[in-house]
Scaffold this active site. Structure first.
Site, PDB file in Angstrom:
ATOM      1  N   TYR A   1      90.725  52.625  67.546  1.00  0.00           N
ATOM      2  CA  TYR A   1      91.264  53.399  69.660  1.00  0.00           C
ATOM      3  C   TYR A   1      90.740  54.164  68.948  1.00  0.00           C
ATOM      4  CZ  TYR A   1      94.360  49.486  70.128  1.00  0.00           C
ATOM      5  OH  TYR A   1      94.165  47.880  70.694  1.00  0.00           O
TER       6      TYR A   1
ATOM      7  N   TYR B   1      96.230  48.917  77.544  1.00  0.00           N
ATOM      8  CA  TYR B   1      97.616  49.295  77.177  1.00  0.00           C
ATOM      9  C   TYR B   1      97.419  49.989  76.316  1.00  0.00           C
ATOM     10  CZ  TYR B   1      98.949  47.610  72.610  1.00  0.00           C
ATOM     11  OH  TYR B   1      98.893  47.572  71.110  1.00  0.00           O
ATOM     12  N   ARG B   2      96.391  50.090  75.782  1.00  0.00           N
ATOM     13  CA  ARG B   2      96.776  51.559  74.945  1.00  0.00           C
ATOM     14  C   ARG B   2      94.635  51.657  74.301  1.00  0.00           C
ATOM     15  NH1 ARG B   2      98.665  49.859  68.634  1.00  0.00           N
ATOM     16  NH2 ARG B   2      98.509  52.155  67.802  1.00  0.00           N
TER      17      ARG B   2
END
Length: 561
Positions: free
Chosen positions: A115, A497-498
């Protein structure tokens, strides 16, 4: 370490300048930071001081750029890394940033793999590394099963603290990799696998440095002399903790967390299912058992290649470099004694309770033709741990790093992009997502590796796209593949969600109900609390007024397919 003499000697063209900041102002900011934290706690990044490829790994992460860069390596690049040692030093750093308009990018330990790691969204930001010096377990309350932590406390650290201090009756809950920050994972709304696996739900009380440098405590922490800061989440008045998750509205410097008392018994299990098309039936079984809380934790439905990658690279199983067929995946599954799909879960509580739960769980899963099960105790460890032993440790809150094997699936240069959409917990939705992702992965030449995690009522689809970052074509393909999947998912009503730094703007753009009302609300909060726009600009697609509309957003470059 950066001395004052070194600051003055750095050539202008080697500085990594943030927007709106000239070399003189950046140097002045560095000087003030040295006076704040000491020369040994400021590292200036210049164009000739970027960690070379091949040197960084999970245990030695670069803090100035993303270890697994999918765009150009220098796209998300810091100008410096500063390590505060206290909330007071953190507050001073924020005030210095406001004075010189230098953007900050706070991280806990920087291990947000897949991420973006520790890299800042805006080039030239100063990374505020809270993990180096603010890494203490401040308090553990054995009676009430709570802890108070600084950002640098990893899951390993917290577990070791409990063991060292004889607090054996309390468990922690950790995600797949135990080296990350407990606080950081919670603020990113990460999850684990015990009954305490919904991490944000298990936090209690924050200390936050706001974008103007002011320090607040949320919940009961706002009451001087209180004795319930880690016991009651809400306090009095509006509840604020949520606005500091996945946000750029402050730097969290302390967090309370609820720990799990030893349940009085535990038993892990593994169900394997032989066919690719078993997925919908598996999800239907789990939804019923999870809603009734017969399954108490968040079980995982893992694809065979995810398990295979833990053991070794693709070349260990096949000489093929093409996307593997269903039959080839089945052959690999047989080699490592797993199914095409695999459910790893556990029972918690005294044996009579577990026996009752197990009978219901076993009967339900065995309605799926070909399903088999086994327990960790039945699998020989003499030739090394198998995947069931690895998951056994995770399911009882023992931190580890076994899942790092994913990174090596494609061989040297292995990198990871995460794709994490949410859907209803139905077999139809699970299969729709699976087919959607497989189609795009096949289009761009990637093997599907993923897991479905069943929360309370939602289904997390955690997809691991592994690629070779040293290959520009693979980087482009990986980036384009995820970009297209974001739009594919949005058309079906699925939202992530991310996400990685390079997709934050795109995902924010698909959460656009009622004319982007949510984004406008977030921008209103941002401008009110951070008028100078210094706190993590661009985080989660939220830009402050002075950056907005200036071309810093990253949007898909090609037409949507």
């Amino acid at each position: 370490m950066t001395t004052l003499e070194e600051i003055s000697s750095i050539e202008d063209e080697k500085l990594i300048l943030p927007p709106d900041v000239n070399p003189s102002a950046l140097r002045d900011a560095f000087v003030e930071l040295v006076h704040t934290v000491g020369a040994e706690n400021l590292q200036i990044i210049t164009s000739d001081r970027i960690m070379p490829d091949g040197q960084g790994d999970y245990f030695n992460l670069p803090k100035e750029h993303d270890l697994f860069y999918a765009m150009d390596k220098n796209t998300f690049l810091a100008s410096a890394i500063v390590a505060p040692g206290s909330v007071e030093e953190t507050s001073t750093i924020v005030k210095v940033a406001n004075k010189y308009l230098v953007p900050l990018w706070p991280v806990s330990r920087g291990r947000n793999l897949g991420y973006g790691g520790a890299a800042p969204r805006i080039r030239g930001s100063i990374v505020v590394d809270l993990g180096i010096r603010m890494n203490r377990v401040l308090n553990v309350d054995p009676k009430n099963a709570t802890a108070l932590l600084e950002p640098g406390v990893s899951y390993f650290d917290l577990h070791n603290h409990l063991q060292k201090n004889g607090i054996h009756h309390l468990w922690i809950d950790n995600p797949d990799l135990g080296g990350g920050s407990v606080l950081g994972n919670t603020l990113e709304r990460g999850a684990g696998y015990t009954p305490y696996g919904e991490h944000f739900s298990m936090h209690c009380g924050l200390e936050v440095v706001l974008p103007n440098g002011e320090i607040i405590r949320t919940g009961m922490g706002a009451l001087p002399g209180n004795n319930t800061w880690q016991l009651f989440q809400y306090g009095y008045g509006p509840y604020h903790d949520g606005i500091f998750t996945q946000s750029n509205l402050g730097i969290v410097t302390k967090m309370g967390v609820w720990l799990m008392p030893d349940p009085g018994g535990y038993q892990a299990y593994h169900f394997s299912f032989p066919r690719d098309d078993d997925l919908p039936a598996i999800v239907e079984v789990i939804r019923d058992l999870r809603l009734k809380m017969i399954i108490q934790n968040a079980p995982t439905i893992r694809n065979a290649l995810l398990d295979a990658a833990v053991y070794g690279p693709k070349s260990q199983y096949t000489s093929s470099t093409e996307v593997l067929t269903e039959e080839e995946v089945g052959e690999i599954a047989s080699k490592i004694s797993v199914g095409h799909w695999n459910v790893y879960g556990a029972l918690y509580g005294p044996k009579p309770l577990r026996d009752l739960q197990w009978e219901i769980v076993r009967t339900a899963f065995l309605t799926i033709p070909g399903a088999t099960y086994r327990f960790p105790e039945e699998v020989d460890k003499s030739s090394g741990l198998s995947i069931i032993h690895m998951r056994d440790e995770t399911l009882k809150g023992l931190p580890n790093t076994y899942e790092l094997g994913w990174l090596n699936w494609r061989g040297p240069g292995g990198s990871l992009l995460g794709f994490s959409p949410i859907s209803p917990t139905t077999g139809e939705d699970a299969n729709k997502q699976y087919q959607m992702v497989k189609k795009r992965f096949t289009q761009f030449g990637f093997d599907y590796m993923g897991t479905f995690v069943v929360g309370w009522r939602e289904l997390h689809h955690i997809v691991c796209l592994t690629f070779d970052k040293t290959n520009p074509t693979e980087r482009r393909n990986a980036h384009r593949c995820i970009s297209l999947l974001i739009d594919d998912a949005a058309r079906e009503g699925y939202g992530e969600y991310r996400t990685h730094l390079c997709f934050m703007d795109q995902i924010a753009s698909v959460y656009n109900w009622n004319g982007n009302a949510l984004l406008k609300f977030n921008e209103t909060l941002k401008d009110a609390l951070d008028p100078n726009g210094i706190m993590a600009p661009g985080k989660s697609g939220i830009w402050p007024a002075r950056f907005r509309g200036r071309g810093f957003e990253i949007v898909p470059e090609e037409p949507k397919l």
